[in-house]
Every structure is written in structure tokens, then in C-alpha cells.
Motif scaffolding. Sequence first.
Motif, PDB file in Angstrom:
ATOM      1  N   GLU A 122     -16.949 -15.866  -2.670  1.00  0.00           N
ATOM      2  CA  GLU A 122     -17.484 -15.001  -2.764  1.00  0.00           C
ATOM      3  C   GLU A 122     -18.068 -14.982  -1.569  1.00  0.00           C
ATOM      4  O   GLU A 122     -17.492 -14.526   0.278  1.00  0.00           O
ATOM      5  CB  GLU A 122     -19.020 -14.912  -3.336  1.00  0.00           C
ATOM      6  CG  GLU A 122     -18.755 -13.707  -4.115  1.00  0.00           C
ATOM      7  CD  GLU A 122     -19.559 -12.445  -5.385  1.00  0.00           C
ATOM      8  OE1 GLU A 122     -20.493 -13.229  -4.654  1.00  0.00           O
ATOM      9  OE2 GLU A 122     -19.374 -12.515  -5.367  1.00  0.00           O
ATOM     10  N   LYS A 123     -18.652 -16.394  -0.671  1.00  0.00           N
ATOM     11  CA  LYS A 123     -19.271 -16.745   0.545  1.00  0.00           C
ATOM     12  C   LYS A 123     -17.519 -17.059   1.515  1.00  0.00           C
ATOM     13  O   LYS A 123     -16.845 -16.257   2.649  1.00  0.00           O
ATOM     14  CB  LYS A 123     -19.674 -18.378   0.244  1.00  0.00           C
ATOM     15  CG  LYS A 123     -20.067 -18.785   2.133  1.00  0.00           C
ATOM     16  CD  LYS A 123     -20.742 -19.964   1.300  1.00  0.00           C
ATOM     17  CE  LYS A 123     -21.057 -21.051   3.178  1.00  0.00           C
ATOM     18  NZ  LYS A 123     -22.300 -19.818   3.792  1.00  0.00           N
ATOM     19  N   THR A 151     -16.236 -13.438   2.437  1.00  0.00           N
ATOM     20  CA  THR A 151     -16.613 -12.848   2.870  1.00  0.00           C
ATOM     21  C   THR A 151     -16.407 -13.241   4.319  1.00  0.00           C
ATOM     22  O   THR A 151     -16.896 -12.612   5.382  1.00  0.00           O
ATOM     23  CB  THR A 151     -18.453 -12.488   2.844  1.00  0.00           C
ATOM     24  OG1 THR A 151     -18.378 -12.215   1.848  1.00  0.00           O
ATOM     25  CG2 THR A 151     -19.102 -11.833   3.549  1.00  0.00           C
ATOM     26  N   GLU A 152     -16.993 -15.192   4.992  1.00  0.00           N
ATOM     27  CA  GLU A 152     -16.521 -15.198   5.855  1.00  0.00           C
ATOM     28  C   GLU A 152     -15.171 -15.258   6.661  1.00  0.00           C
ATOM     29  O   GLU A 152     -15.570 -15.056   8.071  1.00  0.00           O
ATOM     30  CB  GLU A 152     -16.641 -16.601   6.263  1.00  0.00           C
ATOM     31  CG  GLU A 152     -18.728 -16.475   5.650  1.00  0.00           C
ATOM     32  CD  GLU A 152     -19.095 -18.405   5.240  1.00  0.00           C
ATOM     33  OE1 GLU A 152     -18.743 -18.793   6.000  1.00  0.00           O
ATOM     34  OE2 GLU A 152     -20.417 -18.453   5.999  1.00  0.00           O
ATOM     35  N   ASN A 212     -14.857 -11.910   7.798  1.00  0.00           N
ATOM     36  CA  ASN A 212     -16.000 -11.601   8.885  1.00  0.00           C
ATOM     37  C   ASN A 212     -15.187 -12.197  10.353  1.00  0.00           C
ATOM     38  O   ASN A 212     -16.185 -12.380  11.712  1.00  0.00           O
ATOM     39  CB  ASN A 212     -17.527 -11.608   8.741  1.00  0.00           C
ATOM     40  CG  ASN A 212     -18.079 -10.610   8.027  1.00  0.00           C
ATOM     41  OD1 ASN A 212     -17.612  -9.337   7.889  1.00  0.00           O
ATOM     42  ND2 ASN A 212     -18.758 -11.423   7.354  1.00  0.00           N
TER      43      ASN A 212
END
Length: 282
Positions: free
Chosen positions: A207-208, A211-212, A215
Motif C-alpha cells: 500500500e505504501k 501510494t508513493e 505521488n
Amino acid sequence: MKLIRTGAEWNPLWLNHLRNNQQIGLVPTMGALHDGHLDLVAKSRSTCDVTLVSIFVNPTQFNNPEDFQKYPKTLDLDLEKLTQAGVDYVFLPSVEEMYPAPTQLKFYFGDLEHVLEGKFRPGHFNGVGIVVSKLFHLIRPHVSFFGQKDLQQVAIIKRLVADLSFDLKLEVIPTRREVDGLAMSSRNLRLSPQERLTALLLFSSLEKAKTELLNGKSWFEIQVEIRSGFENEPFAQLEYLELIHPDSFETYTVFDSIQKSSICVAAFIGAVRLIDNMPIIS
């Protein structure tokens, strides 16, 4: 629900379903069934006239003998779940039925043999290819159902079907997760309570990373952060974390928002090896 132990028992049943123009769905498993397996069963029942689930812990796909010996076996509970799920047949072959003689044939899946599972589990895909081919030949399904959690296994089975012209359709079903995000796996049964908590690191890392990436952070920086997180967990040891194309399994060093991509992870939690993946761009 009827239990079948040999191909000879299945042949007249298969012929009868064929004469009645009924579609047969196959769900291959190694037992220790969970809701992810039952999702495959439900999909088969909703799209096929007949559903057969195979339960066979295949010795040829274990590159680690200890992993084979410790693989969970919960046959009575499995059969109860399959009865409740409305399965028509369960195929329970012996090792002697599946391997009447040592297999001489070897499968080689090209570039898939050198990345991720192919790299870290030498011989694993050969064993998968052999047993899945045998099941396809013995059962002769119209459709076979597999889970997305074993993403690279799905890729090699797609290649197997294409290269050997198996006359069947493959259906891939999304990964079923626990409420806290852990991908359902038969191997989860081997985790201690502390290891079960630590295992959440796989899902949280995916998940991290997703997301990163979306982004704008570089894949290299993300890998460094996640490796550091695993190094700080005494019960966890990261084996790989890679950004890949979900069909070819080409690994990427740079994220491209117009290319199909997924993140794949494998780690030991205690002595138990777990894998997971997450689509980024579908």
C-alpha cells in the motif's frame, strides 16, 4: 458431493457431462482451504454447470522439503467447506495416481524462470507445470480458476495453455484478504500470533509503495524505505520487492504511469515464506 480418487473413476462422469453439453469448471488446490479458494469455487459455480475441486499437495513443486512436510493438511474441514459451497466433485488423487513413475519431462518457462519466484524457487515452476498439465489432461475442464495472489504462477499457466494448446479458458480471481489486509494463504495457518501481526508488513508495504509511486516518489527510494522497514522487524526477512509488468514479468527500475504494472513482494515471517502483489496500473 462425490469424491473421486482416480482418472478412471472420472472418465464416465466426464463423458456423461460432455454428452449433456455441460461446462465443467476446475479449481485446483493443495487443500487447507480458505475463503480465497471458496471465491474460486463460487465463480465456477456461477459460470459452469459442474464444479470439480482437486486437492493434492504436489511434491514436485516444493524446492524446500521442509516446506512440503509442514504444508497444512485439513482434509476433513476442507470437505465440509466444499460440501457447504455446493461443489459437485472433489478429486483426491494419491501421489501414485499422479506420478505412477518418476517424471522425466522438464518444463522451462523462459524468462519467467529467472525473476522473482523463478529465481528464488528453482524447479518450482517445473513442478507446477507438470501437475497442472496432468490435472488438465485428467479432468479435461472447460474452464479452470486461479487466484491473483499467485500472480507469476498465473503467468506460467497462461504460457502453458498457450504453448501446449490446451482447449480451456483460464479465469483469474482477485486476491481475497483478511479484514486487516493480509492476503489469505494456507501458509498463514503456520504463523504464530506474533508472526501473524508481523505478516501485515507485506500488505502495508504494498500500500505504501503504491501510494508513493502514484505521488511521484522514485521506485529506488521506495525500495530503500521498505527494505529498511523489514530490517527493523526481527521476525521478518524481505526476499524481494519488485515493480514488474504483470504479463511479461519484466522488472522496472522507473515507474511509467502509462505502462501496466504491479508490485510483487516475498518475505519470510519467521520460518514461513509469504508472497503478495498489488496492481498499480491495470
